[in-house]
Design a protein around this motif. Sequence first.
Motif, mmCIF file in Angstrom:
data_model
loop_
_atom_site.group_PDB
_atom_site.id
_atom_site.type_symbol
_atom_site.label_atom_id
_atom_site.label_comp_id
_atom_site.label_asym_id
_atom_site.label_seq_id
_atom_site.Cartn_x
_atom_site.Cartn_y
_atom_site.Cartn_z
ATOM 1 N N HIS A 1 43.098 132.295 77.136
ATOM 2 C CA HIS A 1 43.658 133.315 76.246
ATOM 3 C C HIS A 1 44.231 134.468 77.067
ATOM 4 O O HIS A 1 45.330 134.956 76.797
ATOM 5 C CB HIS A 1 42.581 133.823 75.294
ATOM 6 N N PHE B 1 38.745 124.394 72.515
ATOM 7 C CA PHE B 1 39.959 124.849 71.852
ATOM 8 C C PHE B 1 39.657 125.589 70.559
ATOM 9 O O PHE B 1 40.403 126.495 70.172
ATOM 10 C CB PHE B 1 40.900 123.669 71.575
ATOM 11 N N GLU B 2 38.565 125.246 69.879
ATOM 12 C CA GLU B 2 38.222 125.944 68.643
ATOM 13 C C GLU B 2 37.990 127.435 68.911
ATOM 14 O O GLU B 2 38.459 128.287 68.158
ATOM 15 C CB GLU B 2 36.980 125.326 68.008
ATOM 16 N N GLN C 1 41.257 129.118 69.530
ATOM 17 C CA GLN C 1 41.961 129.361 68.270
ATOM 18 C C GLN C 1 41.455 130.622 67.583
ATOM 19 O O GLN C 1 42.249 131.407 67.043
ATOM 20 C CB GLN C 1 41.794 128.162 67.340
ATOM 21 N N THR D 1 42.853 133.695 69.522
ATOM 22 C CA THR D 1 44.278 133.963 69.293
ATOM 23 C C THR D 1 44.540 134.398 67.858
ATOM 24 O O THR D 1 45.461 135.177 67.603
ATOM 25 C CB THR D 1 45.126 132.728 69.634
ATOM 26 N N SER D 2 43.724 133.938 66.926
ATOM 27 C CA SER D 2 43.875 134.380 65.544
ATOM 28 C C SER D 2 43.525 135.851 65.402
ATOM 29 O O SER D 2 44.278 136.630 64.781
ATOM 30 C CB SER D 2 42.990 133.536 64.624
ATOM 31 N N ASN E 1 48.073 131.113 64.368
ATOM 32 C CA ASN E 1 47.352 129.884 64.054
ATOM 33 C C ASN E 1 47.796 128.846 65.080
ATOM 34 O O ASN E 1 48.754 128.104 64.866
ATOM 35 C CB ASN E 1 47.655 129.425 62.634
ATOM 36 N N LEU E 2 47.112 128.801 66.211
ATOM 37 C CA LEU E 2 47.578 128.051 67.375
ATOM 38 C C LEU E 2 47.182 126.581 67.291
ATOM 39 O O LEU E 2 46.047 126.245 66.957
ATOM 40 C CB LEU E 2 46.962 128.671 68.634
ATOM 41 N N THR E 3 48.139 125.709 67.598
ATOM 42 C CA THR E 3 47.854 124.286 67.767
ATOM 43 C C THR E 3 47.760 123.980 69.254
ATOM 44 O O THR E 3 48.195 124.768 70.095
ATOM 45 C CB THR E 3 48.966 123.427 67.153
ATOM 46 N N LYS E 4 47.228 122.811 69.588
ATOM 47 C CA LYS E 4 47.156 122.439 70.998
ATOM 48 C C LYS E 4 48.544 122.340 71.606
ATOM 49 O O LYS E 4 48.775 122.791 72.735
ATOM 50 C CB LYS E 4 46.418 121.108 71.148
ATOM 51 N N PHE F 1 49.873 125.842 72.126
ATOM 52 C CA PHE F 1 49.208 126.461 73.266
ATOM 53 C C PHE F 1 49.794 125.956 74.577
ATOM 54 O O PHE F 1 50.123 126.746 75.479
ATOM 55 C CB PHE F 1 47.710 126.167 73.209
#
Length: 268
Positions: free
Chosen positions: A169, A200-201, A204, A207-208, A214-217, A220
Motif C-alpha cells: 500500500h 490481498f484482503e 483492499q 486502499t478503501s 475498490n481495488l482488484t488484484k 493493484f
Amino acid sequence: MVDDVVARIGETGRHNAVYEAMQQVVLGGLNRGGFFKVAAFYGGTCLRIFHGLQRFSEDMDFSLLEKNPAFKLEDYFPAIIEEAKAVGREVTISKKDKKIFGKVESAFLKDNTNVYNISFQTEKTLKIKIEVDIEPPLRFETEQKLLMRPFSFMTRCFTLPDLFAGKMHALVFRQWKNRVKGRDWYDFEWYVRNSVPLDFEHLQVRTSEFNGLNLTKEGFLTLLRERLASTDIYAVKADVEPFVINPRELEIWSNDYFLQLTDRISFQ
C-alpha cells in the motif's frame, strides 16, 4: 545493551545501532505497560527487528487491534520512561504537530493517526518517531514474537502477509515529490525473495479506507507496475543506501528488475 548491538555490526553502523537498541527499549516499555494487549507492531522496523531485514529503520509504527478514537498513548509513557531509566537513558516524549509534517508524511497519514517523538539522551539527542493508528484498517492477523533485549518478552506483531500488504500500500500510494522512499522498494524485494504471500484482503481494506478505491488484484498489479516503471531508480537507490548493511545488494536494481519481481508476487 547499546554496546552489544554496536559490536555486532561494527563502528560504521554505530548511529543506526543506537537507534535499534533504543527501539527495543521502547518495545520493552510498551510491553511492561500492557500496550500489546490492545495494539500490534508493524512496518519496516518490525521487519528489521523480528525478521532480520538487512536495512535499518528509524520510525516505529503501531496499530490498535480495534478502532478506538479515545485511545491515548500517553497512558503508556511512564512505562517507556522507566524502561529507559533501567538502561541508563533519560527520555522525553512529545506529541508531534501534524501542521509541520513534511509533504510525504502529511499526504499519507490519516487525521486519526497519533504521532509522537521520543527523545533519548545519548552522545547527542536521538529522536524516534512513533505512529499509532487509533482507527486502523482491520482484517489483519497478528502473532506473538519473542524479543530478548532489554529483557525477554513477547511483542504482538502483524503477520508477514499483512506486513507485506501494508508495504505494498505504501509503495503504490505513498505521495512524494523529490523524496522517493527507496526503503519501500527494498522491503518489496525482501518479501518476494522470501516467498511471503500478500494478504490481498487487508490491502483492499487499506486502499478503501485511505484512498477510497475498490481495488482488484488486476488493478493493484497495474498500479504497481506503473509506479515501478516510472520512478527514477537512481533516486530510489540514493534514498535506501544509507540504511542498507550491504550496498552491493543494490547493484542489480533497475526498473526492469522490479517489474520482474512483480511477476513473482503470490497472494494469500
